[in-house]
Scaffold this motif. Structure first.
Motif, short mmCIF file in Angstrom:
data_model
loop_
_atom_site.label_atom_id
_atom_site.label_comp_id
_atom_site.label_asym_id
_atom_site.label_seq_id
_atom_site.Cartn_x
_atom_site.Cartn_y
_atom_site.Cartn_z
N ALA A 149 0.43 -1.34 -0.05
CA ALA A 149 0.39 0.11 0.16
C ALA A 149 0.50 1.17 0.13
N PHE A 151 1.53 5.94 0.78
CA PHE A 151 0.83 6.34 1.99
C PHE A 151 -0.20 7.32 2.16
N ASN A 152 -0.95 7.38 0.91
CA ASN A 152 -2.09 9.00 0.84
C ASN A 152 -3.01 8.30 1.42
N LYS A 175 1.39 -5.34 3.45
CA LYS A 175 2.89 -4.44 3.90
C LYS A 175 2.19 -2.97 3.47
N GLU A 178 5.33 1.74 4.90
CA GLU A 178 5.46 2.08 6.17
C GLU A 178 6.09 3.64 6.85
N VAL A 226 -1.02 -0.72 -5.08
CA VAL A 226 -0.66 0.48 -4.85
C VAL A 226 0.35 1.52 -4.85
N GLY A 227 0.72 2.38 -5.76
CA GLY A 227 1.66 3.36 -5.76
C GLY A 227 2.85 4.33 -6.34
N SER A 228 3.61 4.16 -6.49
CA SER A 228 4.07 5.53 -7.89
C SER A 228 4.48 4.76 -8.87
N GLY A 250 -0.48 2.99 -10.90
CA GLY A 250 0.38 3.26 -10.15
C GLY A 250 0.26 4.91 -9.86
N CYS A 283 -4.62 10.66 -5.57
CA CYS A 283 -4.46 9.55 -6.78
C CYS A 283 -5.52 9.83 -8.09
N GLU A 381 4.24 13.73 -12.63
CA GLU A 381 3.14 13.85 -11.36
C GLU A 381 3.66 14.20 -9.92
N PHE A 448 -11.34 0.10 -9.50
CA PHE A 448 -11.34 0.85 -9.58
C PHE A 448 -9.59 0.96 -10.18
P1 NAD Z 1 5.61 4.63 -3.72
O1 NAD Z 1 6.15 4.19 -4.88
O2 NAD Z 1 6.94 5.32 -2.96
O3 NAD Z 1 5.18 3.20 -2.26
C1 NAD Z 1 4.33 2.35 -2.25
C2 NAD Z 1 4.67 1.34 -1.90
O4 NAD Z 1 5.98 0.69 -2.27
C3 NAD Z 1 5.20 1.47 -0.21
O5 NAD Z 1 4.31 0.38 0.23
C4 NAD Z 1 6.55 1.48 -0.30
O6 NAD Z 1 7.03 0.64 0.75
C5 NAD Z 1 7.12 0.68 -1.12
N1 NAD Z 1 7.82 1.44 -2.14
C6 NAD Z 1 8.37 2.43 -2.78
N2 NAD Z 1 9.50 2.63 -3.49
C7 NAD Z 1 10.53 1.50 -3.54
C8 NAD Z 1 11.12 0.50 -4.59
N3 NAD Z 1 12.10 1.15 -5.03
N4 NAD Z 1 10.87 -0.50 -4.14
C9 NAD Z 1 10.56 -1.27 -4.11
N5 NAD Z 1 9.23 -0.85 -3.32
C10 NAD Z 1 9.22 0.03 -2.95
O7 NAD Z 1 4.10 5.37 -3.15
P2 NAD Z 1 3.80 6.48 -2.67
O8 NAD Z 1 5.07 7.89 -2.53
O9 NAD Z 1 3.61 5.76 -1.37
O10 NAD Z 1 2.83 6.61 -2.75
C11 NAD Z 1 1.91 7.69 -3.57
C12 NAD Z 1 1.96 7.28 -4.78
O11 NAD Z 1 0.94 6.22 -5.03
C13 NAD Z 1 1.55 8.25 -5.73
O12 NAD Z 1 2.58 8.09 -7.30
C14 NAD Z 1 0.03 8.77 -6.15
O13 NAD Z 1 -0.30 8.40 -7.42
C15 NAD Z 1 -0.05 7.04 -6.35
N6 NAD Z 1 -1.26 6.39 -6.00
C16 NAD Z 1 -2.33 5.65 -6.65
C17 NAD Z 1 -3.46 5.51 -6.49
C18 NAD Z 1 -4.27 4.88 -7.68
O14 NAD Z 1 -5.07 4.10 -7.34
N7 NAD Z 1 -3.65 4.39 -8.87
C19 NAD Z 1 -3.74 5.52 -5.77
C20 NAD Z 1 -3.02 5.82 -4.44
C21 NAD Z 1 -2.02 6.55 -4.54
#
Ligand code: NAD
Length: 480
Positions: A149, A151-152, A175, A178, A226-228, A250, A283, A381, A448
Motif C-alpha cells: 500500500a 502512504f496517501n 504490507k 512504512e 498501489v503506489g507510484s 500507479g 491519485c 506527477e 477502481f
Molecule cells: P511509492 O511507490 O513510493 O510506495 C508504495 C509502496 O511501495 C510502499 O509500500 C513502499 O514501501 C513501496 N516502495 C517504495 N519504493 C519502492 C521501491 N523502490 N521498491 C519496492 N518497493 C517500494 O508510493 P507512495 O509515495 O507511498 O504513494 C504515492 C503514489 O501512489 C502516487 O504516485 C499516487 O498517484 C499513487 N497512488 C495511486 C493510486 C491509484 O489508485 N492508482 C492510489 C493511491 C496512490
C-alpha cells in the motif's frame, strides 16, 4: 502518544520482528516522532507466507456463508472504531479529520460489498453442451495473496483488497506503507477481535526490502500494489517473472476540462476541492485544469478567490481545510517542482511556498497559468497542492493534451452539453471519468484503476472484478 515500535501480525499473533533498521514515523503537521516501523525483509515475509499457506486449505473449506460472518463482525467493529481510526489517519498522514473519516467510511464499504460473496462467487452452468454432456464453471480460491500500500490512504487502500480476497477463500498478507503504519495496526487489532482463524490474515511492516521479498516469493499467488508508477512497473514485471497474478495501480496526472457552457460555480468549487483536498495527495486529484474555448479568465479568477479562502493547518483541528504533505523530503520535492515551473516560464499566479508554517510539512495551494504540455510541471506527477492551467481552443485540442500524457488515471469534464459530455466520455483514455464530478472515485461495487502508465494488469481493484482477480474459474465438463 509515546514513540511505539510496530509489530507484525502473523499466524494470529503479534510478533516482534528481529530487525534493527527502522523508518521513523512523524506526524506531518507537527514533525513530532510518533513511532518506528521495523523494516522487515525475506525472513519476516517468509514466516507470514508459511502461516498463510498453512491456513489456506482449512479456510477455503469453510463454507462461504460462514466466511463472511467474520467480515460482518469486522464491519461492526470498524463502524464502532471509525472515529478512532480517522484520528490515527490524520495523525500519521496529515489529512483533515473529515477527509480521514470519509476515507475510513469508503474502506468499510469494501467490507460491505465483500459480504455479498455467497452471491458474487456463484459460477455458471449449461446443460447439454453436447448430447448428455453438461458444463459448469466454478470459482475457486487460489492461495496466498498480498497487498502493498501507499502512504496517501493509510486505512482505506488495504481494504480495497483483503475483504474480497478472504471472502473468496484465500489467505492474505498486508504490507502497509512504512510512512503510515498505525492505521493498519488498529485494523489488524479489530481483525484479531473479529476472530479470523490464525494465518488467514497477516500483517508485515517494512519498505522496499519487504516488497522485494513479497514479489519474489514463490508461494504467493497474487499481488495487489498501489503506489507510484516506477514502483508499480517493477512490481508488475517481477510478479510476472514468478508467475503471479498482479494488479499494479500507479501514479496519476489528472486533467479536468472546463467548457464555456459549464455551470462555473459547480466546476470551480469541485476543481478546488479536487486539486487541494488531501493536500493534493490523491491519485484522483486534479493536476491540470484545461479551460476550453476562451473561459480561462473566469476560471483563473474563480480559482484564485477560492484558493485564498482555504484554511491551512493541523488536520486534527476543527475548521482546517488543508493539512500538510506527508514528509519533509516530499515537501522539498513539491517546492522544487514549483521552482522548476517558474523557471520554465509558466506564470506562478499563487505561490504555495509562501505558506511558512513551522514545524510541519506545509505547502500552500499553488496555481500556475499558461502551462505548456512540454513543461516538467505538465509531465511529472507532483503529488502535492499544485494545479496547472493549460487553456485549449476547443475540446479536440483539450483531449489531445491528455493523450500526450503517459499517465491516465482519472479525468473529468464540466459542461452542460450532452454532446461535449459524450465526446469526452468516448475519447478520454483515463478509465475513471467524471462528468460534472471533481473526484471521479468508483465506489466499492465498481472497479477502481486507471489506464496507460497508471495501471499494469487487467483486473482492477474491488467491485466485481475483485471476484475474478481472487478466484480461478474452473470449468468442469461431465458425462454420466
Ligand atoms: P511509492 O511507490 O513510493 O510506495 C508504495 C509502496 O511501495 C510502499 O509500500 C513502499 O514501501 C513501496 N516502495 C517504495 N519504493 C519502492 C521501491 N523502490 N521498491 C519496492 N518497493 C517500494 O508510493 P507512495 O509515495 O507511498 O504513494 C504515492 C503514489 O501512489 C502516487 O504516485 C499516487 O498517484 C499513487 N497512488 C495511486 C493510486 C491509484 O489508485 N492508482 C492510489 C493511491 C496512490
Amino acid at each position: 502518544m509515546a514513540t511505539e515500535r510496530l509489530k507484525n501480525y502473523v499466524g494470529g499473533e503479534w510478533v516482534e520482528p528481529k530487525v534493527t533498521d527502522v523508518h521513523v514515523v512523524r506526524n506531518p503537521a507537527t514533525a513530532e516522532i510518533i513511532g518506528e516501523t521495523p523494516l522487515c525483509g525475506t525472513h519476516e515475509v517468509d514466516a507470514a507466507v508459511r502461516a498463510a499457506a498453512a491456513a489456506f486449505p482449512a479456510w477455503r473449506a469453510v463454507p462461504v456463508q460462514e466466511r463472511v460472518q467474520y467480515l460482518f463482525k469486522l464491519k461492526a467493529l470498524l463502524d464502532q472504531h471509525q472515529s478512532e481510526l480517522a484520528a490515527i489517519v490524520t495523525r500519521e498522514n496529515g489529512k483533515t479529520l473529515s477527509e480521514s473519516l470519509g476515507s475510513v467510511k469508503r474502506g468499510i464499504q469494501m467490507v460491505d460489498v465483500a459480504t455479498g460473496a455467497p452471491s458474487l462467487l456463484m459460477g455458471q452452468s449449461l446443460e447439454d453442451i453436447s448430447s448428455g454432456i453438461d458444463c459448469e464453471s466454478v470459482r475457486q480460491p487460489v492461495g496466498v495473496f498480498a497487498c502493498i500500500a501507499p502512504f496517501n490512504f493509510p486505512a482505506m487502500v488495504p481494504m480495497w483488497f483483503f475483504p474480497f480476497a478472504v471472502a473468496c477463500g484465500n489467505t492474505f498478507i498486508c504490507k502497509p506503507s512504512e510512512q503510515v503504519p498505525f492505521s493498519q495496526k488498529l485494523v489488524w487489532e479489530l481483525i484479531h477481535d473479529a476472530g479470523f482463524p490464525p494465518g488467514v490474515m497477516n500483517l508485515v511492516n517494512g519498505g522496499r526490502d519487504c516488497v522485494s521479498a513479497i514479489i519474489d516469493h514463490e508461494d504467493i499467488a497474487g499481488v495487489s500494489f498501489v503506489g507510484s508508477t516506477p514502483v508499480a512497473k517493477i512490481v508488475y514485471e517481477r510478479c510476472a517473472a514468478t508467475g503471479k497474478r498482479v494488479q499494479a495501480l500507479g501514479g496519476a496526472k489528472n486533467f479536468i476540462f472546463v467548457m464555456p457552457d459549464a455551470d462555473m460555480d459547480l466546476a470551480l468549487d469541485a476543481i478546488t476541492e479536487s486539486a487541494f483536498g488531501c493536500a493534493g495527495e490523491r491519485c484522483l486529484a486534479a493536476s491540470i485544469v484545461v479551460p476550453v474555448g476562451g473561459c480561462e479568465a473566469e476560471v483563473r479568477k474563480g480559482l484564485v478567490e477560492r484558493m485564498a479562502a482555504i484554511r491551512i493547518g493541523d488536520g486534527s483541528e476543527e475548521n482546517v481545510q488543508m493539512g500538510p504533505v506527508i514528509s519533509e523530503p516530499h515537501k522539498q520535492r513539491v517546492i522544487d517542482y514549483i521552482g522548476k515551473g517558474a523557471q520554465e516560464g509558466a506564470e506562478l499566479v499563487v505561490d504555495g511556498r509562501k505558506v511558512d508554517r513551522e514545524p510541519g510539512y506545509f505547502v500552500g495551494p499553488t496555481l500556475f497559468c499558461d502551462v505548456k504540455p512540454d513543461m516538467t510541471i505538465a509531465k511529472d506527477e507532483i503529488f502535492g497542492p499544485v494545479l496547472c492551467m493549460m487553456p485549449a481552443a476547443d475540446l479536440d485540442e483539450a483531449l489531445s493534451f491528455s493523450k500526450q500524457q503517459p499517465l491516465a488515471n482519472a479525468s473529468s469534464i464540466f459542461t452542460t452539453s450532452g454532446k461535449h459530455a459524450r465526446q469526452f466520455r468516448y475519447n478520454i483514455e483515463a478509465s475513471m471519468a467524471g462528468i460534472n464530478i471533481g473526484v471521479a472515485a468508483p465506489m466499492s461495487f465498481f472497479g477502481f484503476g486507471g489506464a496507460k502508465g497508471s495501471f499494469f494488469g487487467d483486473l482492477k481493484a474491488h467491485g466485481r472484478e475483485a471476484f475474478d482477480f481472487y478466484t480461478d474459474r474452473k470449468v468442469v465438463i461431465s458425462r454420466w
